[in-house]
Scaffold this motif. Structure first.
Motif, PDB file in Angstrom:
ATOM      1  N   ASP A 120       0.830  -1.213   0.000  1.00  0.00           N
ATOM      2  CA  ASP A 120       0.000   0.000   0.000  1.00  0.00           C
ATOM      3  C   ASP A 120       0.861   1.259   0.000  1.00  0.00           C
ATOM      4  O   ASP A 120       0.688   2.154   0.832  1.00  0.00           O
ATOM      5  CB  ASP A 120      -0.921  -0.037   1.231  1.00  0.00           C
ATOM      6  N   LEU A 121       1.791   1.342  -0.955  1.00  0.00           N
ATOM      7  CA  LEU A 121       2.722   2.475  -0.999  1.00  0.00           C
ATOM      8  C   LEU A 121       2.006   3.809  -1.147  1.00  0.00           C
ATOM      9  O   LEU A 121       2.454   4.836  -0.616  1.00  0.00           O
ATOM     10  CB  LEU A 121       3.721   2.292  -2.138  1.00  0.00           C
ATOM     11  N   ASP A 122       0.882   3.831  -1.868  1.00  0.00           N
ATOM     12  CA  ASP A 122       0.160   5.096  -2.043  1.00  0.00           C
ATOM     13  C   ASP A 122      -0.813   5.365  -0.894  1.00  0.00           C
ATOM     14  O   ASP A 122      -1.482   6.388  -0.864  1.00  0.00           O
ATOM     15  CB  ASP A 122      -0.583   5.133  -3.383  1.00  0.00           C
ATOM     16  N   MET A 123      -0.887   4.450   0.046  1.00  0.00           N
ATOM     17  CA  MET A 123      -1.697   4.564   1.265  1.00  0.00           C
ATOM     18  C   MET A 123      -3.198   4.669   0.992  1.00  0.00           C
ATOM     19  O   MET A 123      -3.958   5.095   1.866  1.00  0.00           O
ATOM     20  CB  MET A 123      -1.237   5.750   2.132  1.00  0.00           C
ATOM     21  N   LYS A 124      -3.653   4.267  -0.171  1.00  0.00           N
ATOM     22  CA  LYS A 124      -5.087   4.369  -0.475  1.00  0.00           C
ATOM     23  C   LYS A 124      -5.926   3.508   0.457  1.00  0.00           C
ATOM     24  O   LYS A 124      -6.949   3.952   0.977  1.00  0.00           O
ATOM     25  CB  LYS A 124      -5.341   3.977  -1.934  1.00  0.00           C
ATOM     26  N   VAL A 125      -5.516   2.264   0.640  1.00  0.00           N
ATOM     27  CA  VAL A 125      -6.287   1.370   1.504  1.00  0.00           C
ATOM     28  C   VAL A 125      -6.153   1.807   2.961  1.00  0.00           C
ATOM     29  O   VAL A 125      -7.138   1.863   3.710  1.00  0.00           O
ATOM     30  CB  VAL A 125      -5.834  -0.091   1.333  1.00  0.00           C
ATOM     31  N   ALA A 126      -4.937   2.147   3.367  1.00  0.00           N
ATOM     32  CA  ALA A 126      -4.704   2.568   4.744  1.00  0.00           C
ATOM     33  C   ALA A 126      -5.538   3.790   5.110  1.00  0.00           C
ATOM     34  O   ALA A 126      -6.124   3.867   6.195  1.00  0.00           O
ATOM     35  CB  ALA A 126      -3.221   2.849   4.963  1.00  0.00           C
ATOM     36  N   LYS A 127      -5.616   4.747   4.198  1.00  0.00           N
ATOM     37  CA  LYS A 127      -6.404   5.952   4.474  1.00  0.00           C
ATOM     38  C   LYS A 127      -7.896   5.662   4.458  1.00  0.00           C
ATOM     39  O   LYS A 127      -8.648   6.197   5.273  1.00  0.00           O
ATOM     40  CB  LYS A 127      -6.046   7.039   3.470  1.00  0.00           C
ATOM     41  N   ALA A 128      -8.337   4.798   3.544  1.00  0.00           N
ATOM     42  CA  ALA A 128      -9.763   4.463   3.478  1.00  0.00           C
ATOM     43  C   ALA A 128     -10.232   3.786   4.756  1.00  0.00           C
ATOM     44  O   ALA A 128     -11.373   3.967   5.185  1.00  0.00           O
ATOM     45  CB  ALA A 128     -10.028   3.554   2.279  1.00  0.00           C
ATOM     46  N   TYR A 129      -9.342   3.030   5.387  1.00  0.00           N
ATOM     47  CA  TYR A 129      -9.705   2.304   6.606  1.00  0.00           C
ATOM     48  C   TYR A 129      -9.256   3.032   7.886  1.00  0.00           C
ATOM     49  O   TYR A 129      -9.438   2.520   8.985  1.00  0.00           O
ATOM     50  CB  TYR A 129      -9.102   0.900   6.578  1.00  0.00           C
ATOM     51  N   GLY A 130      -8.674   4.214   7.749  1.00  0.00           N
ATOM     52  CA  GLY A 130      -8.241   4.946   8.933  1.00  0.00           C
ATOM     53  C   GLY A 130      -7.099   4.287   9.665  1.00  0.00           C
ATOM     54  O   GLY A 130      -7.024   4.317  10.895  1.00  0.00           O
ATOM     55  N   MET A 131      -6.184   3.688   8.910  1.00  0.00           N
ATOM     56  CA  MET A 131      -5.052   2.995   9.529  1.00  0.00           C
ATOM     57  C   MET A 131      -3.871   3.907   9.843  1.00  0.00           C
ATOM     58  O   MET A 131      -2.970   3.516  10.587  1.00  0.00           O
ATOM     59  CB  MET A 131      -4.558   1.878   8.591  1.00  0.00           C
ATOM     60  N   VAL A 132      -3.858   5.099   9.243  1.00  0.00           N
ATOM     61  CA  VAL A 132      -2.748   6.031   9.467  1.00  0.00           C
ATOM     62  C   VAL A 132      -3.169   7.063  10.501  1.00  0.00           C
ATOM     63  O   VAL A 132      -4.109   7.824  10.275  1.00  0.00           O
ATOM     64  CB  VAL A 132      -2.328   6.735   8.158  1.00  0.00           C
ATOM     65  N   HIS A 133      -2.503   7.062  11.639  1.00  0.00           N
ATOM     66  CA  HIS A 133      -2.812   7.982  12.727  1.00  0.00           C
ATOM     67  C   HIS A 133      -1.631   8.941  12.895  1.00  0.00           C
ATOM     68  O   HIS A 133      -0.557   8.526  13.369  1.00  0.00           O
ATOM     69  CB  HIS A 133      -3.066   7.213  14.019  1.00  0.00           C
ATOM     70  N   PRO A 134      -1.790  10.204  12.526  1.00  0.00           N
ATOM     71  CA  PRO A 134      -0.677  11.154  12.580  1.00  0.00           C
ATOM     72  C   PRO A 134       0.002  11.245  13.942  1.00  0.00           C
ATOM     73  O   PRO A 134       1.195  11.518  14.026  1.00  0.00           O
ATOM     74  CB  PRO A 134      -1.338  12.476  12.181  1.00  0.00           C
ATOM     75  N   GLY A 135      -0.742  10.998  15.003  1.00  0.00           N
ATOM     76  CA  GLY A 135      -0.128  11.043  16.323  1.00  0.00           C
ATOM     77  C   GLY A 135       0.876   9.932  16.549  1.00  0.00           C
ATOM     78  O   GLY A 135       1.738  10.025  17.419  1.00  0.00           O
TER      79      GLY A 135
END
Length: 213
Positions: free
Chosen positions: A103-118
């Motif tokens: 998921d280099l472009d983070m499309k799936v991660a962002k769609a599922y809320g897997m990336v937490h900036p904190g």
């Protein structure tokens, strides 16, 4: 406001995806008719993630028996995933038999809320999503990067949800197969009276009754 993580919601359709994996291209539709555990990890070639992948693999026969597929994800390339899978086999003697999304472009991660900036801007946290055979999101859990998940709980939870679906019931804390289940509250006074008098149910009060299945 900035850096708000958009999360999918329970009992709604899980976000669709179309992604490259270590087993070829996979979409959400690829898993129609099956339960799916989609889980993210921060990075390949890291110790906590390695223990988790081996633990998921160890329980794969149990998930197979539950008609439940496993699908990993991290914001790494499929070349990195392939190399890590081969490394786990070489160093630990474990074959990872389920696919991992690149998921280099983070499309799936962002769609599922897997990336937490904190936690990190370019790595996924330890997120786990359980999706049912019609593509509905049924459960989701988040763990910090520093602490691994318990795979036994995911086996237990999928089993519990399948039991609830099959028997129109709920399950109490720490329920295991063979334990009594909680039945829905009585809809009428007469039904409540009948339930309290019935030997089929173990009732503490009209609203709290268990039974065997």
């Amino acid at each position: 406001m900035e850096n708000i993580v958009s999360l999918p919601r329970l009992n709604e359709a899980a976000p669709a995806f179309d992604a490259v994996t270590t087993h070829g291209r996979k979409t959400l539709e690829s898993y129609k008719g099956k339960w799916l555990i989609l889980f993210s990890h921060p990075a390949d070639f890291t110790p906590v993630c390695t223990t988790e992948f081996m633990a998921f693999q160890a329980r794969k026969p149990q998930f197979d028996a539950l008609n439940c597929e496993l699908l990993g994800l991290s914001i790494d390339s499929h070349h990195s995933h392939n190399a890590w899978v081969l490394n786990i086999k070489e160093k630990f003697g474990v074959d990872i038999e389920f696919p991992i999304i690149a998921d280099l472009d983070m499309k799936v991660a962002k769609a599922y809320g897997m990336v937490h900036p904190g936690a990190a801007d370019t790595s996924a946290v330890r997120a786990t999503f359980i999706i049912d055979p019609v593509g509905k999101l049924r459960a989701m859990m988040y763990y910090p990067m520093s602490n691994g998940r318990s795979m036994d709980e995911f086996v237990r939870l999928v089993t519990a949800m399948q039991t609830s679906d099959a028997h129109a019931c709920a399950t109490p804390e720490a329920w295991q197969p063979g334990d009594k289940v909680i039945v829905p509250p009585a809809a009428t006074v007469e039904e409540a009276k009948a339930r309290m008098a019935s030997k089929e149910f173990e009732c503490v009060d009209f609203y709290f009754c268990k039974k065997s299945i």
